[in-house]
Design a protein around this motif. Structure first.
Motif, short mmCIF file in Angstrom:
data_model
loop_
_atom_site.label_atom_id
_atom_site.label_comp_id
_atom_site.label_asym_id
_atom_site.label_seq_id
_atom_site.Cartn_x
_atom_site.Cartn_y
_atom_site.Cartn_z
N ARG A 318 -5.38 -108.61 68.89
CA ARG A 318 -4.68 -109.75 69.44
C ARG A 318 -3.20 -109.42 69.61
N ILE A 319 -2.53 -110.21 70.46
CA ILE A 319 -1.09 -110.04 70.64
C ILE A 319 -0.41 -110.24 69.29
N GLY A 320 0.44 -109.30 68.91
CA GLY A 320 1.11 -109.36 67.62
C GLY A 320 0.50 -108.44 66.59
N ASP A 321 -0.68 -107.87 66.89
CA ASP A 321 -1.34 -106.98 65.94
C ASP A 321 -0.76 -105.57 65.95
N LEU A 322 -0.11 -105.19 67.06
CA LEU A 322 0.38 -103.82 67.20
C LEU A 322 1.87 -103.72 66.88
N SER A 323 2.32 -102.51 66.59
CA SER A 323 3.74 -102.26 66.33
C SER A 323 4.52 -102.38 67.64
N PRO A 324 5.83 -102.64 67.56
CA PRO A 324 6.64 -102.72 68.79
C PRO A 324 6.57 -101.47 69.65
N LEU A 325 6.49 -100.28 69.02
CA LEU A 325 6.41 -99.04 69.80
C LEU A 325 5.12 -98.97 70.61
N ASP A 326 4.00 -99.31 69.98
CA ASP A 326 2.73 -99.30 70.70
C ASP A 326 2.66 -100.43 71.72
N MET A 327 3.27 -101.58 71.40
CA MET A 327 3.26 -102.71 72.33
C MET A 327 4.03 -102.36 73.60
N LYS A 328 5.08 -101.56 73.46
CA LYS A 328 5.82 -101.12 74.64
C LYS A 328 4.94 -100.29 75.55
N GLU A 660 -5.97 -115.31 53.79
CA GLU A 660 -5.64 -115.50 55.20
C GLU A 660 -4.27 -114.95 55.56
N GLU A 661 -3.40 -114.81 54.54
CA GLU A 661 -2.05 -114.31 54.78
C GLU A 661 -1.96 -112.79 54.69
N LEU A 662 -3.03 -112.16 54.23
CA LEU A 662 -3.05 -110.71 54.11
C LEU A 662 -3.73 -110.08 55.30
N CYS A 663 -3.40 -108.82 55.52
CA CYS A 663 -4.04 -108.08 56.61
C CYS A 663 -4.20 -106.63 56.19
N LEU A 664 -5.33 -106.06 56.56
CA LEU A 664 -5.55 -104.63 56.36
C LEU A 664 -5.05 -103.91 57.61
N LYS A 672 0.28 -96.31 65.99
CA LYS A 672 1.43 -96.47 65.09
C LYS A 672 1.11 -97.41 63.95
N GLU A 673 0.69 -98.63 64.32
CA GLU A 673 0.33 -99.62 63.31
C GLU A 673 -0.49 -100.71 63.98
N ARG A 674 -1.56 -101.15 63.31
CA ARG A 674 -2.42 -102.18 63.88
C ARG A 674 -3.00 -103.04 62.77
N CYS A 675 -2.80 -104.34 62.89
CA CYS A 675 -3.40 -105.31 61.96
C CYS A 675 -4.86 -105.51 62.37
N LEU A 676 -5.77 -105.30 61.43
CA LEU A 676 -7.19 -105.29 61.78
C LEU A 676 -7.80 -106.69 61.78
N TRP A 694 -4.72 -96.57 55.39
CA TRP A 694 -5.18 -97.95 55.36
C TRP A 694 -4.37 -98.69 54.31
N VAL A 695 -3.64 -99.71 54.77
CA VAL A 695 -2.66 -100.38 53.90
C VAL A 695 -2.87 -101.89 53.95
N ILE A 696 -2.90 -102.51 52.79
CA ILE A 696 -2.97 -103.97 52.69
C ILE A 696 -1.56 -104.51 52.48
N LYS A 697 -1.15 -105.45 53.30
CA LYS A 697 0.15 -106.10 53.13
C LYS A 697 0.13 -107.47 53.80
N VAL A 698 1.17 -108.24 53.56
CA VAL A 698 1.26 -109.58 54.16
C VAL A 698 1.39 -109.42 55.67
N ALA A 699 0.60 -110.20 56.41
CA ALA A 699 0.58 -110.09 57.86
C ALA A 699 1.95 -110.39 58.44
#
Length: 701
Positions: A318-328, A660-664, A672-676, A694-699
């Motif tokens: 979804r929009i917002g799942d990717l890093s700014p570099l990949d979104m570019k 719900e606030e966490l994302c893998l 670069k980075e993608r919220c799954l 594979w990193v778990i952190k706050v979305a």
């Protein structure tokens, strides 16, 4: 109409409803003094009758998909009863026929206060069976309300300060400028600018990008380079590389496999996001050379296809799942893909350039979205939708969404104008009396906010492309084009549009009580979204009528398919992965030249144990923000991202945030980075990107 003439009318387009106005004398006790009447009615009572004009289609590609339609001359009375809708097979009827009651439902250009115009022949097409005449009357009522309240010209006192004349809001690009702007936006300026040819980074970036394009995407770039080459050659300007030096012929086996992939395991309502939309459109075009298109909304609410995405085991992005570099990188591919999709249908998009306007630097109405968000973010960081829009929508919902005619019935014009001024002065101070704000007035303020933006919400650059979506031959292609256009919108516009269509859907969910169906909301909101400042001075009357159903259809699709439109198609993400891998290969070659490859490879191996664990069926999930720093997860066919989060929370009771606030996150490797997505199958994704962490952190949304 003779039988021969009927046979010749293969393709017709409903261009609009033309009203005949007969003034009636003011009678009754309220004839001379009734203050509220002035807020809702025109200066004089009138009885409206009218007719629809039908234009012979120049291209059968834009005709009715059900085949030739028989046009019969008929006047359509604008009575309130649904039964008053004329029989499509009716014969000629008197133009002077009146409805049983006054109904101000015509275009403002034909209102009693406007000077009379010559009316085109009265004809009607029997293929218009969805957004019926009574619903389109709401469109023209809304246009008339906008004009009467000064929203189209004076813009009201709340938002018109310091603005330049209407004619200067947008500008058509000169010959060659459009191609240059397009190539620059796609990051391919070096293809026409010799000064960038010596830039090694630009050269490598362009070559990597071009190497990942599909056949139709490469053709879109090639077409613009060739057009610009011809233009510059006529001007005797700089040399532009020959397109044959830029593109190599596609490998037939690869292209055939791509095209084949677009037709297997796919039903009419399924959206294949693994194959480029333009490649699917090319296959469709080749198989349907004589396809005809109904350019208007041709089915009621429950007849729109129930589209769904083909299941992707590597997860939806979804929009917002990717890093700014990949979104570019995504946006570069999306621009080329969107253009290729329209090229496949033979649609030439003429982009406009936005002229920098002198606008208000503070306030609520008539303020650029970026300025509004900047002042709101100083109060609450991370704000994505202007506070005033959020507050208006929440107030309407607090008052209840069961109110009949919500969004359709306007508030009193003088009261709305006064409320606008009061909001400007007291909104941020918290002194505005929300408890006294009536629901219809709040809805009118919401619509005023949208249409008084200095530039259209859909942007000057892409507004024509949104309208041109109706020319695409199938609903599936229209939806695909809208998906790409939504991605291309600036972040502020995209987030604001998303908040609005979500609100519109909540209104529609109460249609049993408020009588506002998907069609009703669409026709009412279309002029507020598409009629930007100076719009009516730039289009002909014929174009305005033709655009009525077109713009209503676009709003209709945006609302109905909002859950699909704010996603990034898998084939786009795949192309970004390929770009990242190609860039890494080039970097590795540079390391070899510098004789550092061995050393850096050794360091990389010592830092990462993930590939070794992966070969044994495990992955190491990191959680640096929490007390449990990492855990090993065995890869099975069934394990999903949501299962990993559940297991982590069960092992670390000190975590204070909700699941719900966490994302893998998938980090590194070919992304670069993608919220799954929670339904991502981890084994399938690991096989796609085996060197990722594979990193778990706050979305971060």
């Amino acid at each position: 109409m003779s039988r021969q003439q009927q046979q010749q009318s293969q393709g017709v387009v409903l261009t609009g409803y033309h009203s005949n106005a007969e003034l009636l004398p003011k009678t009754g006790p309220c004839a001379s003094s009734c203050p509220s009447a002035q807020d809702h009615e025109p200066n004089s009572h009138s009885r409206r009758t009218g007719h629809y004009a039908v234009q012979q289609s120049q291209n059968t590609h834009h005709g009715d998909r059900n085949g030739p339609s028989t046009a019969a001359s008929c006047t359509k009375p604008t009575g309130p009863e649904p039964s008053s809708q004329p029989n499509p097979n009716a014969v000629a009827c008197p133009r002077s026929q009146h409805s049983s009651s006054p109904k101000p439902g015509s275009s403002p250009r034909h209102s009693p206060i406007s000077r009379s115009r010559a009316r085109p022949p009265c004809q009607r097409c029997n293929s218009q069976d969805s957004l019926d005449e009574l619903e389109m009357d709401d469109y023209w009522k809304e246009v008339e309300n906008i004009s009467r309240t000064g929203g189209e010209s004076a813009r009201g006192e709340g938002g018109g300060e310091g603005e330049v004349p209407e004619e200067e809001q947008q500008k058509t690009s000169e010959e060659g400028e459009q191609e240059e702007a397009w190539l620059t936006e796609a990051g391919l300026a070096r293809l026409f600018d010799d000064s960038l040819a010596a830039d090694q980074d630009q050269e490598e970036d362009s070559s990597v990008f071009l190497s990942t394009l599909t056949r139709t995407q490469a053709a879109a770039v090639e077409r613009r380079v060739a057009s610009l080459h011809q233009t510059l050659r006529r001007r005797n300007r700089q040399h532009v590389p020959d397109v044959r030096d830029i593109f190599r012929p596609p490998e037939k086996d690869d292209e055939l496999s791509k095209l084949k992939g677009g037709s297997e395991n796919e039903t009419e309502t399924e959206l294949n996001v693994e194959v480029a939309f333009s490649e699917q459109a090319l296959t469709y075009r080749d198989n349907h050379q004589r396809l005809k298109v109904n350019t208007g909304p041709s089915s009621p609410d429950d007849k729109l296809p129930n589209f769904k995405l083909l299941r992707d085991k590597t997860g939806q992005t979804r929009i917002g799942d990717l890093s700014p570099l990949d979104m570019k990188k995504v946006l570069r591919v999306v621009l080329v893909e969107m253009t290729a999709l329209f090229d496949t249908a033979g649609i030439d998009l003429k982009a406009h350039k936005a002229i920098k306007l002198k606008t208000k630097e503070s306030g609520l109405f008539g303020v650029p979205l970026a300025t509004l968000l900047d002042q709101d973010q100083r109060r609450v960081s991370g704000t994505k939708v202007p506070f005033i829009l959020q507050r208006l929508m929440s107030h309407i919902e607090e008052e209840g969404l069961d109110t009949e005619g919500l969004l359709r019935i306007p508030g009193a014009a003088t009261r709305v104008k006064s409320l606008c001024q009061e909001l400007e002065s007291s909104f941020y101070d918290g002194m505005f009396p929300w408890q006294q704000l009536k629901q219809h007035d709040a809805a009118s303020l919401l619509k005023m906010f949208i249409r008084e933006l200095p530039h259209p919400l859909l942007t000057v650059e892409y507004l024509n492309a949104f309208i041109a979506v109706n020319k695409l031959p199938t609903k599936k292609q229209q939806l695909q084009a809208l998906n790409l256009l939504v991605l291309l919108l600036p972040e502020a516009n995209r987030d604001t549009l998303k908040a609005m269509v979500e609100f519109f859907q909540r209104v529609i969910d109460h249609q049993a009580k408020n009588k506002m169906t998907l069609n009703n909301v669409s026709v009412v909101m279309a002029p507020n979204i598409f009629m930007f400042k100076g719009f009516r001075s730039k289009v002909t009357e014929q174009q305005e009528f033709s655009m009525a159903t077109s713009t209503a259809n676009i709003v209709r699709l945006l609302i109905r398919y909002q859950n699909l439109l704010w996603t990034i198609p898998k084939f786009i993400v795949t192309q970004v992965r390929h770009q990242n891998m190609e860039s890494q290969r080039k970097q590795n070659k540079e390391r070899a030249v510098r004789k550092l490859l061995k050393k850096m490879t050794t360091e990389k191996t010592s830092e990462k144990a993930i590939p070794e664990e992966g070969s044994q069926g495990f992955i190491r999930v990191q959680a640096p923000q929490f007390s449990k720093v990492s855990m090993a997860v065995q890869l099975t066919e069934e394990i999903q991202a949501v299962d990993v989060l559940t297991r982590f929370l069960s092992q670390d009771c000190s975590v204070a945030v909700k699941k719900e606030e966490l994302c893998l996150y998938e980090i590194g490797g070919n992304i670069k980075e993608r919220c799954l997505d929670g339904e991502t199958f981890m084994k399938d994704l690991f096989q796609l990107n085996p060197t990722a962490e594979w990193v778990i952190k706050v979305a971060q949304k």
